[in-house]
Design a protein around this motif. Structure first.
Motif, PDB file in Angstrom:
ATOM      1  N   VAL A 132      48.005  31.603  43.456  1.00 11.78           N
ATOM      2  CA  VAL A 132      46.864  30.843  43.974  1.00 11.78           C
ATOM      3  C   VAL A 132      45.559  31.526  43.580  1.00 11.78           C
ATOM      4  CG1 VAL A 132      45.700  30.045  46.068  1.00 11.78           C
ATOM      5  CG2 VAL A 132      48.194  29.890  45.886  1.00 11.78           C
ATOM      6  N   ASP A 133      45.532  32.838  43.704  1.00 10.95           N
ATOM      7  CA  ASP A 133      44.334  33.599  43.343  1.00 10.95           C
ATOM      8  C   ASP A 133      44.013  33.416  41.858  1.00 10.95           C
ATOM      9  OD1 ASP A 133      42.213  35.428  43.898  1.00 10.95           O
ATOM     10  OD2 ASP A 133      43.389  37.029  42.988  1.00 10.95           O
ATOM     11  N   ALA A 134      45.048  33.494  41.013  1.00 13.08           N
ATOM     12  CA  ALA A 134      44.845  33.308  39.572  1.00 13.08           C
ATOM     13  C   ALA A 134      44.385  31.888  39.269  1.00 13.08           C
ATOM     14  CB  ALA A 134      46.138  33.620  38.821  1.00 13.08           C
ATOM     15  N   ALA A 135      44.904  30.918  40.023  1.00  9.30           N
ATOM     16  CA  ALA A 135      44.490  29.529  39.823  1.00  9.30           C
ATOM     17  C   ALA A 135      43.019  29.351  40.168  1.00  9.30           C
ATOM     18  CB  ALA A 135      45.353  28.596  40.668  1.00  9.30           C
ATOM     19  N   CYS A 136      42.592  29.966  41.251  1.00  8.92           N
ATOM     20  CA  CYS A 136      41.184  29.869  41.635  1.00  8.92           C
ATOM     21  C   CYS A 136      40.290  30.471  40.551  1.00  8.92           C
ATOM     22  CB  CYS A 136      40.954  30.589  42.965  1.00  8.92           C
ATOM     23  SG  CYS A 136      41.584  29.696  44.410  1.00  8.92           S
ATOM     24  N   ASP A 137      40.710  31.602  39.991  1.00 13.92           N
ATOM     25  CA  ASP A 137      39.905  32.275  38.968  1.00 13.92           C
ATOM     26  C   ASP A 137      39.839  31.480  37.675  1.00 13.92           C
ATOM     27  OD1 ASP A 137      39.291  34.360  40.605  1.00 13.92           O
ATOM     28  OD2 ASP A 137      40.831  35.710  39.820  1.00 13.92           O
ATOM     29  N   SER A 138      40.998  30.999  37.214  1.00 15.52           N
ATOM     30  CA  SER A 138      41.049  30.373  35.889  1.00 15.52           C
ATOM     31  C   SER A 138      40.677  28.894  35.919  1.00 15.52           C
ATOM     32  CB  SER A 138      42.442  30.551  35.282  1.00 15.52           C
ATOM     33  OG  SER A 138      43.440  30.029  36.145  1.00 15.52           O
ATOM     34  N   LEU A 139      41.228  28.149  36.862  1.00 20.40           N
ATOM     35  CA  LEU A 139      40.957  26.713  36.898  1.00 20.40           C
ATOM     36  C   LEU A 139      39.530  26.426  37.341  1.00 20.40           C
ATOM     37  CD1 LEU A 139      44.281  25.301  38.412  1.00 20.40           C
ATOM     38  CD2 LEU A 139      43.734  25.928  36.051  1.00 20.40           C
ATOM     39  N   GLY A 140      38.995  27.295  38.183  1.00 17.08           N
ATOM     40  CA  GLY A 140      37.636  27.076  38.672  1.00 17.08           C
ATOM     41  C   GLY A 140      36.587  27.171  37.587  1.00 17.08           C
ATOM     42  N   GLU A 141      36.943  27.780  36.451  1.00 23.30           N
ATOM     43  CA  GLU A 141      35.990  27.927  35.355  1.00 23.30           C
ATOM     44  C   GLU A 141      35.979  26.719  34.424  1.00 23.30           C
ATOM     45  OE1 GLU A 141      37.013  31.521  33.420  1.00 23.30           O
ATOM     46  OE2 GLU A 141      36.490  32.811  35.122  1.00 23.30           O
ATOM     47  N   VAL A 142      36.901  25.780  34.647  1.00 22.12           N
ATOM     48  CA  VAL A 142      36.991  24.585  33.803  1.00 22.12           C
ATOM     49  C   VAL A 142      36.684  23.374  34.669  1.00 22.12           C
ATOM     50  CG1 VAL A 142      38.473  23.237  32.272  1.00 22.12           C
ATOM     51  CG2 VAL A 142      38.775  25.721  32.434  1.00 22.12           C
ATOM     52  N   ASP A 143      35.626  22.649  34.320  1.00 27.32           N
ATOM     53  CA  ASP A 143      35.153  21.554  35.174  1.00 27.32           C
ATOM     54  C   ASP A 143      36.260  20.573  35.540  1.00 27.32           C
ATOM     55  OD1 ASP A 143      32.648  22.616  35.192  1.00 27.32           O
ATOM     56  OD2 ASP A 143      31.852  21.320  33.605  1.00 27.32           O
ATOM     57  N   GLU A 144      37.043  20.151  34.560  1.00 27.18           N
ATOM     58  CA  GLU A 144      38.052  19.131  34.828  1.00 27.18           C
ATOM     59  C   GLU A 144      39.242  19.674  35.618  1.00 27.18           C
ATOM     60  OE1 GLU A 144      40.306  17.814  31.374  1.00 27.18           O
ATOM     61  OE2 GLU A 144      39.383  19.428  30.228  1.00 27.18           O
ATOM     62  N   ALA A 203      43.880  27.559  30.152  1.00 28.93           N
ATOM     63  CA  ALA A 203      42.880  28.224  30.988  1.00 28.93           C
ATOM     64  C   ALA A 203      43.416  29.495  31.640  1.00 28.93           C
ATOM     65  CB  ALA A 203      42.386  27.262  32.070  1.00 28.93           C
ATOM     66  N   ALA A 204      44.706  29.503  31.992  1.00 31.26           N
ATOM     67  CA  ALA A 204      45.231  30.590  32.820  1.00 31.26           C
ATOM     68  C   ALA A 204      45.995  31.660  32.056  1.00 31.26           C
ATOM     69  CB  ALA A 204      46.140  30.011  33.909  1.00 31.26           C
ATOM     70  N   LEU A 205      46.534  31.317  30.887  1.00 27.49           N
ATOM     71  CA  LEU A 205      47.445  32.236  30.212  1.00 27.49           C
ATOM     72  C   LEU A 205      46.923  32.670  28.846  1.00 27.49           C
ATOM     73  CD1 LEU A 205      50.843  30.418  30.947  1.00 27.49           C
ATOM     74  CD2 LEU A 205      49.681  32.156  32.324  1.00 27.49           C
ATOM     75  N   ASP A 206      47.110  33.938  28.548  1.00 29.52           N
ATOM     76  CA  ASP A 206      46.775  34.440  27.216  1.00 29.52           C
ATOM     77  C   ASP A 206      47.847  34.037  26.206  1.00 29.52           C
ATOM     78  OD1 ASP A 206      44.463  35.690  28.134  1.00 29.52           O
ATOM     79  OD2 ASP A 206      45.557  37.504  28.695  1.00 29.52           O
ATOM     80  N   ARG A 207      49.091  34.018  26.678  1.00 27.50           N
ATOM     81  CA  ARG A 207      50.217  33.598  25.841  1.00 27.50           C
ATOM     82  C   ARG A 207      50.970  32.499  26.572  1.00 27.50           C
ATOM     83  NH1 ARG A 207      53.804  38.650  24.478  1.00 27.50           N
ATOM     84  NH2 ARG A 207      54.946  36.983  23.427  1.00 27.50           N
ATOM     85  N   PRO A 208      51.347  31.426  25.885  1.00 29.02           N
ATOM     86  CA  PRO A 208      52.022  30.321  26.569  1.00 29.02           C
ATOM     87  C   PRO A 208      53.403  30.711  27.073  1.00 29.02           C
ATOM     88  CG  PRO A 208      52.074  29.990  24.195  1.00 29.02           C
ATOM     89  CD  PRO A 208      51.176  31.161  24.438  1.00 29.02           C
ATOM     90  N   SER A 209      53.729  30.223  28.246  1.00 35.10           N
ATOM     91  CA  SER A 209      55.073  30.411  28.786  1.00 35.10           C
ATOM     92  C   SER A 209      56.007  29.400  28.141  1.00 35.10           C
ATOM     93  CB  SER A 209      55.057  30.198  30.302  1.00 35.10           C
ATOM     94  OG  SER A 209      54.694  28.852  30.593  1.00 35.10           O
ATOM     95  N   ARG A 210      57.296  29.515  28.442  1.00 26.93           N
ATOM     96  CA  ARG A 210      58.250  28.535  27.912  1.00 26.93           C
ATOM     97  C   ARG A 210      57.908  27.137  28.432  1.00 26.93           C
ATOM     98  NH1 ARG A 210      63.528  27.754  25.849  1.00 26.93           N
ATOM     99  NH2 ARG A 210      63.603  25.508  25.468  1.00 26.93           N
ATOM    100  N   ALA A 211      57.515  27.045  29.699  1.00 27.90           N
ATOM    101  CA  ALA A 211      57.147  25.744  30.263  1.00 27.90           C
ATOM    102  C   ALA A 211      55.948  25.157  29.527  1.00 27.90           C
ATOM    103  CB  ALA A 211      56.841  25.886  31.752  1.00 27.90           C
ATOM    104  N   CYS A 212      54.993  26.009  29.170  1.00 32.99           N
ATOM    105  CA  CYS A 212      53.817  25.540  28.436  1.00 32.99           C
ATOM    106  C   CYS A 212      54.199  25.104  27.025  1.00 32.99           C
ATOM    107  CB  CYS A 212      52.762  26.642  28.376  1.00 32.99           C
ATOM    108  SG  CYS A 212      52.002  27.028  29.982  1.00 32.99           S
TER     109      CYS A 212
END
Length: 267
Positions: free
Chosen positions: A131-143, A234-243
């Motif tokens: 949740v903390d990472a989501a707030c940091d990364s997603l909050g920087e992208v308007d959409e 927005a959140a990951l430097d390297r894509p996960s398998r799901a990504c």
């Protein structure tokens, strides 16, 4: 005491030795208790040396056939996340989760106000980290700034679970009040930020459900994957398998991707 019977393999060796006129056991040490010759050290060491080789070959075969690299079946990207089933946004078969009471978190951003986490202390720490990472990364992208709000507005609970469909990453029980987001338990042992795109995906499906959209619709599913893909960037430097799975599907023309999802069971 009766005389010990000679083992068949030894009798055969002795017969061959008699023909050659040579005792095959001459010079070998003998086990005091069993009366059998002790294998030469070179033989034992050679056998032990083959053990790692067998393990490596077995591992390569397992990974290769499991991923399709050596001719095993490769599941298409559109089929790696099944359509909704029962109360769940994604069909996972049997689901097993803990029963620990959820705890409200000290929300790191306003979009997360109302979220709760459940599980062991380590589980809760990992989910809070997500949740903390989501707030940091997603909050920087308007959409994506409101990416968690659909979950938070419903007071959703986040917890880990094991799925019968082990390849599925996440699902949400929308019948439960409040909704419960279940992340695959394997993420409990991984970096918390890997869960961020999964939360964005489930939040988008919950938003669609609030609008009255059918969650088994191929276009609804594709839109949620697109939002997940933006969260991956927005959140990951390297894509996960799901990504990577999501990117593979989105690389298709939209109508082709829709048809692939329909072929996988979506409408």
């Amino acid at each position: 005491m009766s005389e010990r019977r000679t083992r068949p393999a030894r009798r055969l060796t002795e017969r061959l030795a008699r023909r050659s006129g040579k005792d095959p056991y001459e010079g070998l040490p003998v086990d005091d208790e069993l009366g059998e010759p002790i294998l030469p050290r070179w033989f034992v060491l050679t056998a032990l040396a083959f053990v790692p080789l067998v393990l490596v070959v077995g591992g390569i075969a397992f990974l290769g056939f499991g991923t399709g690299l050596l001719g095993g079946e490769d599941v298409p990207a559109a089929e790696r996340r099944p359509p909704p089933e029962g109360p769940y946004t994604t069909g996972v078969g049997e689901l097993v989760a803990g029963e620990a009471d959820p705890e409200r978190i000290d929300a790191p951003c306003s979009a997360a106000e109302g979220l709760r986490v459940a599980g062991t202390e380590q589980d809760r720490a990992t989910l809070y980290g997500a949740v903390d990472a989501a707030c940091d990364s997603l909050g920087e992208v308007d959409e994506l700034a409101d990416g968690l709000e659909p979950l938070a507005d419903h007071g959703a609970i986040l917890r880990f679970a094991t799925f019968e469909a082990t390849g599925v990453d996440v699902t949400t029980d929308l019948v439960s009040d409040p909704p419960v987001v279940y992340a695959n338990a394997r993420y409990a042992q991984q970096a918390a930020e890997l869960i961020v795109p999964l939360l964005a995906h489930e939040a988008d499906l919950l938003r669609a459900a609030d609008r009255g959209d059918e969650l088994d619709g191929a276009r609804t599913a594709l839109d949620a994957r697109a939002r997940q893909a933006r969260a991956c960037e927005a959140a990951l430097d390297r894509p996960s398998r799901a990504c990577e799975d999501t990117a593979e599907l989105l690389a298709l023309e939209r109508e082709e991707a829709v048809e692939r999802l329909r072929a996988a069971g979506f409408r």
